[in-house]
Design a protein around this motif. Sequence first.
Motif, short mmCIF file in Angstrom:
data_model
loop_
_atom_site.label_atom_id
_atom_site.label_comp_id
_atom_site.label_asym_id
_atom_site.label_seq_id
_atom_site.Cartn_x
_atom_site.Cartn_y
_atom_site.Cartn_z
N SER A 1 -11.02 -1.80 -4.92
CA SER A 1 -10.30 -0.93 -3.98
C SER A 1 -8.94 -1.52 -3.60
N GLN A 2 -8.91 -2.82 -3.41
CA GLN A 2 -7.63 -3.45 -3.10
C GLN A 2 -6.65 -3.32 -4.26
N GLY A 3 -7.18 -3.46 -5.49
CA GLY A 3 -6.31 -3.29 -6.65
C GLY A 3 -5.76 -1.87 -6.74
N GLU A 4 -6.65 -0.87 -6.50
CA GLU A 4 -6.18 0.52 -6.52
C GLU A 4 -5.16 0.77 -5.42
N LYS A 5 -5.42 0.21 -4.25
CA LYS A 5 -4.48 0.37 -3.14
C LYS A 5 -3.12 -0.22 -3.49
N GLU A 6 -3.12 -1.42 -4.04
CA GLU A 6 -1.85 -2.05 -4.41
C GLU A 6 -1.14 -1.25 -5.50
N ALA A 7 -1.93 -0.67 -6.44
CA ALA A 7 -1.31 0.14 -7.49
C ALA A 7 -0.63 1.38 -6.91
N ARG A 8 -1.34 2.05 -5.96
CA ARG A 8 -0.73 3.23 -5.33
C ARG A 8 0.51 2.85 -4.54
N VAL A 9 0.42 1.74 -3.83
CA VAL A 9 1.58 1.29 -3.05
C VAL A 9 2.75 0.98 -3.98
N ASN A 10 2.48 0.27 -5.07
CA ASN A 10 3.55 -0.06 -6.01
C ASN A 10 4.15 1.19 -6.64
#
Length: 306
Positions: free
Chosen positions: A189-198
């Motif tokens: 989930s943190q990886g997906e969140k960072e991807a969306r943020v990026n």
Amino acid sequence: MGATVIVVFLVVVYIIKKTIIIVPEQSVYVKERLGVLNGVLKSGFYFMIPFVDQIRYRQNLKEQTIDIDPQVCITKDNVSVEVDGVLYLKVVDGEKASYGIDNFMLATTQLAQTTLRSEIGKLIFDNLLSERDEINGRVVSNIDRATDPWGIKVTRYEIRNITPPKQILLEMENQMKSERERRAEITISQGEKEARVNHSVGERQESINISEGEKIRLVNEAEGRALEITVISNATAKGLQLISEAISKKGGKEAVSLQITQEYMDALGQIFKTSKTTVVPENLANIGGVFEGLSKITTKIPQVGE
């Protein structure tokens, strides 16, 4: 005769053995004279009175280890665990170790077991493994205070194994498995969140770059138009200035009138060429009248028929 010699020889050897005593390094001997403490002999060479002095105790000053047998301990939350360990100690006072207690090794072992049970009983099972070092420290402190009158110094205690019941082990494995799964989900989930943020940051930066480029383009176009207007206005002003200077000179007005007439005639001729039907003012029907009208503008235009 031969038997007597042998007996005498053995007696002499025995007396010498009882008279001379050698204490090795890292050892102390407790000497008694007629059953009364007569001194503690450290490493070295000593003479003794045969049949009067005797070595009652021999103490080793080296650090020694004692295996603490496995025992069942109950935690604060009533979980039974089997614990064993190793105890390290050394004799610091040979006299106390000899007369303070009958068997200090056995007494220290029993004391270590009871102290360990007491310390484990203060903790819940979940904290038992994480606080192993604290348990070791408290066990050493308590045992060292208790063995001080015996001339014993407890240096450290190490828990070797902590074995919970099989059911508890199974529950721990399931808990660890669920914890690993939870951490994996959090990581994903943190990886997906960072991807969306990026991605959003990239889109935002792209929009900013586009708007900045459009802004620069519009500014450049505006500056170009302003420069064009400036150049044209300067040229126009320069032309008007030249015309004004020309008019102010002698014959300037006549030249301007002639130029206007010429341009008028050229324009009229162009209309006649490009249009099949031409509507002209009534006063232009008479060409002579046109030239007469134009002659009022300038006296330099010749009359028709000249």
